[in-house]
Each structure stands twice: as structure tokens, then as C-alpha cells.
Design a protein around this motif. Structure first.
Motif, PDB file in Angstrom:
ATOM      1  N   ARG A  51      52.409  -9.458 -39.191  1.00  0.00           N
ATOM      2  CA  ARG A  51      51.098  -9.886 -38.683  1.00  0.00           C
ATOM      3  C   ARG A  51      50.615  -8.968 -37.572  1.00  0.00           C
ATOM      4  O   ARG A  51      51.411  -8.446 -36.785  1.00  0.00           O
ATOM      5  N   THR A  52      49.295  -8.807 -37.490  1.00  0.00           N
ATOM      6  CA  THR A  52      48.673  -8.083 -36.387  1.00  0.00           C
ATOM      7  C   THR A  52      47.969  -9.099 -35.495  1.00  0.00           C
ATOM      8  O   THR A  52      47.222  -9.946 -35.982  1.00  0.00           O
ATOM      9  N   MET A  53      48.240  -9.029 -34.186  1.00  0.00           N
ATOM     10  CA  MET A  53      47.660  -9.980 -33.237  1.00  0.00           C
ATOM     11  C   MET A  53      47.080  -9.234 -32.046  1.00  0.00           C
ATOM     12  O   MET A  53      47.550  -8.149 -31.707  1.00  0.00           O
ATOM     13  N   VAL A  54      46.094  -9.816 -31.421  1.00  0.00           N
ATOM     14  CA  VAL A  54      45.487  -9.222 -30.223  1.00  0.00           C
ATOM     15  C   VAL A  54      46.159  -9.828 -28.995  1.00  0.00           C
ATOM     16  O   VAL A  54      46.234 -11.058 -28.856  1.00  0.00           O
ATOM     17  N   ILE A  55      46.649  -8.964 -28.123  1.00  0.00           N
ATOM     18  CA  ILE A  55      47.327  -9.375 -26.901  1.00  0.00           C
ATOM     19  C   ILE A  55      46.426  -9.047 -25.710  1.00  0.00           C
ATOM     20  O   ILE A  55      45.883  -7.942 -25.629  1.00  0.00           O
ATOM     21  N   HIS A  56      46.288 -10.001 -24.799  1.00  0.00           N
ATOM     22  CA  HIS A  56      45.389  -9.826 -23.653  1.00  0.00           C
ATOM     23  C   HIS A  56      46.164  -9.704 -22.344  1.00  0.00           C
ATOM     24  O   HIS A  56      47.356 -10.030 -22.278  1.00  0.00           O
ATOM     25  N   VAL A 165      53.201 -23.492 -28.546  1.00  0.00           N
ATOM     26  CA  VAL A 165      52.761 -22.096 -28.627  1.00  0.00           C
ATOM     27  C   VAL A 165      51.623 -21.998 -29.620  1.00  0.00           C
ATOM     28  O   VAL A 165      51.759 -22.367 -30.780  1.00  0.00           O
ATOM     29  N   GLU A 166      50.464 -21.509 -29.149  1.00  0.00           N
ATOM     30  CA  GLU A 166      49.305 -21.423 -30.039  1.00  0.00           C
ATOM     31  C   GLU A 166      49.480 -20.290 -31.042  1.00  0.00           C
ATOM     32  O   GLU A 166      50.044 -19.244 -30.740  1.00  0.00           O
ATOM     33  N   THR A 167      49.040 -20.526 -32.259  1.00  0.00           N
ATOM     34  CA  THR A 167      49.112 -19.505 -33.305  1.00  0.00           C
ATOM     35  C   THR A 167      47.919 -18.574 -33.156  1.00  0.00           C
ATOM     36  O   THR A 167      46.776 -19.018 -33.164  1.00  0.00           O
ATOM     37  N   LEU A 168      48.205 -17.296 -33.006  1.00  0.00           N
ATOM     38  CA  LEU A 168      47.121 -16.330 -32.845  1.00  0.00           C
ATOM     39  C   LEU A 168      46.571 -15.944 -34.209  1.00  0.00           C
ATOM     40  O   LEU A 168      47.327 -15.648 -35.133  1.00  0.00           O
ATOM     41  N   GLU A 169      45.263 -15.956 -34.320  1.00  0.00           N
ATOM     42  CA  GLU A 169      44.632 -15.599 -35.586  1.00  0.00           C
ATOM     43  C   GLU A 169      44.613 -14.082 -35.751  1.00  0.00           C
ATOM     44  O   GLU A 169      44.623 -13.340 -34.773  1.00  0.00           O
ATOM     45  N   SER A 170      44.555 -13.638 -37.000  1.00  0.00           N
ATOM     46  CA  SER A 170      44.418 -12.209 -37.267  1.00  0.00           C
ATOM     47  C   SER A 170      43.066 -11.732 -36.759  1.00  0.00           C
ATOM     48  O   SER A 170      42.085 -12.483 -36.792  1.00  0.00           O
ATOM     49  N   HIS A 175      42.797  -7.569 -41.698  1.00  0.00           N
ATOM     50  CA  HIS A 175      44.157  -7.651 -41.161  1.00  0.00           C
ATOM     51  C   HIS A 175      44.973  -8.701 -41.922  1.00  0.00           C
ATOM     52  O   HIS A 175      46.162  -8.504 -42.184  1.00  0.00           O
ATOM     53  N   GLU A 176      44.336  -9.809 -42.276  1.00  0.00           N
ATOM     54  CA  GLU A 176      45.038 -10.861 -43.013  1.00  0.00           C
ATOM     55  C   GLU A 176      45.414 -10.364 -44.417  1.00  0.00           C
ATOM     56  O   GLU A 176      46.493 -10.662 -44.921  1.00  0.00           O
ATOM     57  N   ARG A 177      44.528  -9.585 -45.009  1.00  0.00           N
ATOM     58  CA  ARG A 177      44.791  -9.013 -46.330  1.00  0.00           C
ATOM     59  C   ARG A 177      45.992  -8.058 -46.261  1.00  0.00           C
ATOM     60  O   ARG A 177      46.867  -8.076 -47.127  1.00  0.00           O
ATOM     61  N   ILE A 178      46.011  -7.223 -45.236  1.00  0.00           N
ATOM     62  CA  ILE A 178      47.129  -6.291 -45.067  1.00  0.00           C
ATOM     63  C   ILE A 178      48.425  -7.057 -44.795  1.00  0.00           C
ATOM     64  O   ILE A 178      49.501  -6.645 -45.241  1.00  0.00           O
TER      65      ILE A 178
END
Length: 278
Positions: A51-56, A165-170, A175-178
Motif C-alpha cells: 500500500r501507498t500512504m501519505v504521511i504528515h 489506529v485509523e486506516t489511511l486511504e490510498s 494507487h489502489e489499482r497498483i
């Protein structure tokens, strides 16, 4: 504060600090240590396992040993981060109850921790002290920074125990397809796989798949496939007595010579370096 990279030479403890205006790719994409990634400023895209996630800013990413991961480029690549890699044996050295205290670590392949403001300030202070100790290198700095890193882990584990723990969306449907493609590779890496075969299976053009696979994961298709195969081969070398040529075949390589070449390019070592008891 200047960038630095420290390694204890045993593969059990390393610390890296970087304040970058551009993307920086780590050499190793999986290792036998727990990785603590503290994003002190900026925003990053993080690919972990499938999975690819955005980290802040303020987020902490903790990744278990031998989980494939990589940071990928974002629209705003400027960032500041601290990475600590620590082997489980250093956790055990602190206290025999570490398995209970750090229980969330051993349940998950990775954790994305978004702490409260109070915990964020505490972690930021610990991170700054780790950086300072590493730069000054006073007597006992390695042990001292390990105790600071363990405090970061404890704060994160307490937070996970008390909060869901919240699930981070793609970041996007692409990204979801990949991610679907990546999950397929993770399950079928031992078979003959090619970009064209996967493109046919997922009804996309090879050009589209090649371009967006790299964008979403940070890996080219071949880099990722090789990394998955070598990760599994490393596990077999460490945990079994299977011969190297059979391991090469088991994980999808047609030639043991090619396997040896790819293995060294991914890990930095020849396969027998990881043989159990070597």
C-alpha cells in the motif's frame, strides 16, 4: 543541524537524520531490524508491503523486520526526518517485560501512529536528543540513544493500545489499482512474471503499468519483483538448510548465477552470508 548517517557495523542499530529539499531513496528496502521513521516536517508518500500512504508532519511509522518498504516522491518533497533502525535484542536488553510493553509492535507488520499533541511534543524532544547525542558522540552515546528510541516506541505503543489506529486511504484510485498488482506479485513471485503478463491480467497497457507502478511504489517493476524474491530467499537461507540452487528456483529465478548477482545487488552480500549459523 547537519545530516548524518550512523551504523554500529553489526546490522543491529543505525540512525539517520536528514533535512532534504529533494527525494532521498534508502539503499536497503528491508532489513532485520525494526524501523522507526519520525517525520519532523513536511509530507511524504510511504509504500509499505502493498500500500501507498501519505504521511504528515508529526506522524511516526514503525515497520517490522523484513517488510518491504520505500518512501516515494511527493509534490512537496522538502522534509525533515529521523530514522532509527533497532534490533529486537536491544529492546530485550532494557527489560525482560518488553514483549508486554511493546506488544502492538509484534502484532502488526507496520504501525502508522498519529499521536496527541502532548505525545508529539514528547517524541519531538526525544528525537532532538537522539540527533544531539549522535552529533556529539559522548561516551556511551549508542546506548543512550537506544534508550531514547525505546521511549519513542513505548509512547507509540501506549497510544496504539488506548486508541484505534485509523486506516489511511490510498492517495488516489491509481494507487489502489497498483496495490492490487503488488498484492498479486506478493502472492505469485515464485512464478514467471513479466510487465506484459501483469498488464494483460489487469487490463492496462504495459506503459501505464510501468509508469504508475514506479510512481506509486518508488520501485520499478523489476526492482520490486527482485526485492520480493530476495526477501523470501533470505528468509529461507536463515531458517532452512535448503541448498542455494533450490532456493533460487523456489523464489522464481531460472539461473542460480543470476540469482547470486541480484541477491548481492539487493542485500550487499552473497547468499551464503545469511546461511543459518554462518
Amino acid at each position: 543541524m547537519g545530516d548524518f548517517q550512523y551504523d554500529n557495523g553489526e546490522g543491529t542499530y543505525s540512525v539517520s537524520y536528514r533535512k532534504a529539499r529533494s527525494h532521498n531513496m534508502p539503499v536497503s528496502h528491508f532489513h532485520s531490524t525494526y524501523e522507526i521513521f519520525c517525520l519532523m516536517s513536511g509530507k511524504r508518500e510511504f509504500f509499505i508491503k502493498d500500500r501507498t500512504m501519505v504521511i504528515h508532519e508529526g506522524d511516526i511509522v514503525i515497520i517490522a523486520p523484513n517488510i518491504l518498504h520505500r518512501t516515494t516522491n511527493t509534490e512537496t518533497p522538502e522534509h525533515e526526518r529521523l530514522i532509527v533502525n533497532i534490533h529486537e535484542k536491544h529492546m530485550a536488553a532494557g527489560n525482560s517485560t518488553y514483549m508486554d510493553v511493546l506488544h502492538p509492535l509484534f502484532e502488526k507488520e507496520y504501525l502508522i501512529v498519529k499521536c496527541s499533541l502532548q505525545d508529539r511534543l514528547a517524541i519531538e524532544s526525544l528525537a532532538q536528543n537522539i540527533i544531539l547525542e549522535m552529533q556529539e558522540k559522548k561516551p556511551g552515546f549508542e546506548m543512550y540513544t537506544q534508550t531514547l528510541a525505546l521511549q519513542v516506541l513505548m509512547i507509540c505503543c501506549r497510544h496504539v493500545k488506548q486508541n484505534s489506529v485509523e486506516t489511511l486511504e490510498s492517495p488516489s484510485p491509481m494507487h489502489e489499482r497498483i496495490s492490487e498488482v503488488v498484492r498479486y506479485i506478493n502472492s505469485h513471485y515464485m512464478q514467471e512474471l513479466s510487465l506484459h503478463l501483469l498488464a494483460e491480467r489487469f487490463y492496462v497497457s504495459p506503459y501505464y503499468l510501468s509508469r504508475f507502478f514506479k510512481e506509486a511504489t518508488g520501485f520499478t517493476f523489476v526492482e520490486y519483483l527482485n526485492s520480493v524474491r530476495i526477501k523470501e530467499a533470505k528468509k529461507l537461507l536463515e531458517q532452512s538448510s535448503m541448498k542455494v540452487n533450490l532456493i533460487a528456483k523456489r523464489v522464481g529465478f531460472g539461473s542460480v548465477t543470476h540469482f547470486g548477482r541480484v541477491f548481492k545487488s539487493v542485500t550487499g552480500y552473497v547468499p551464503l552470508h545469511y546461511r543459518k549459523g554462518n
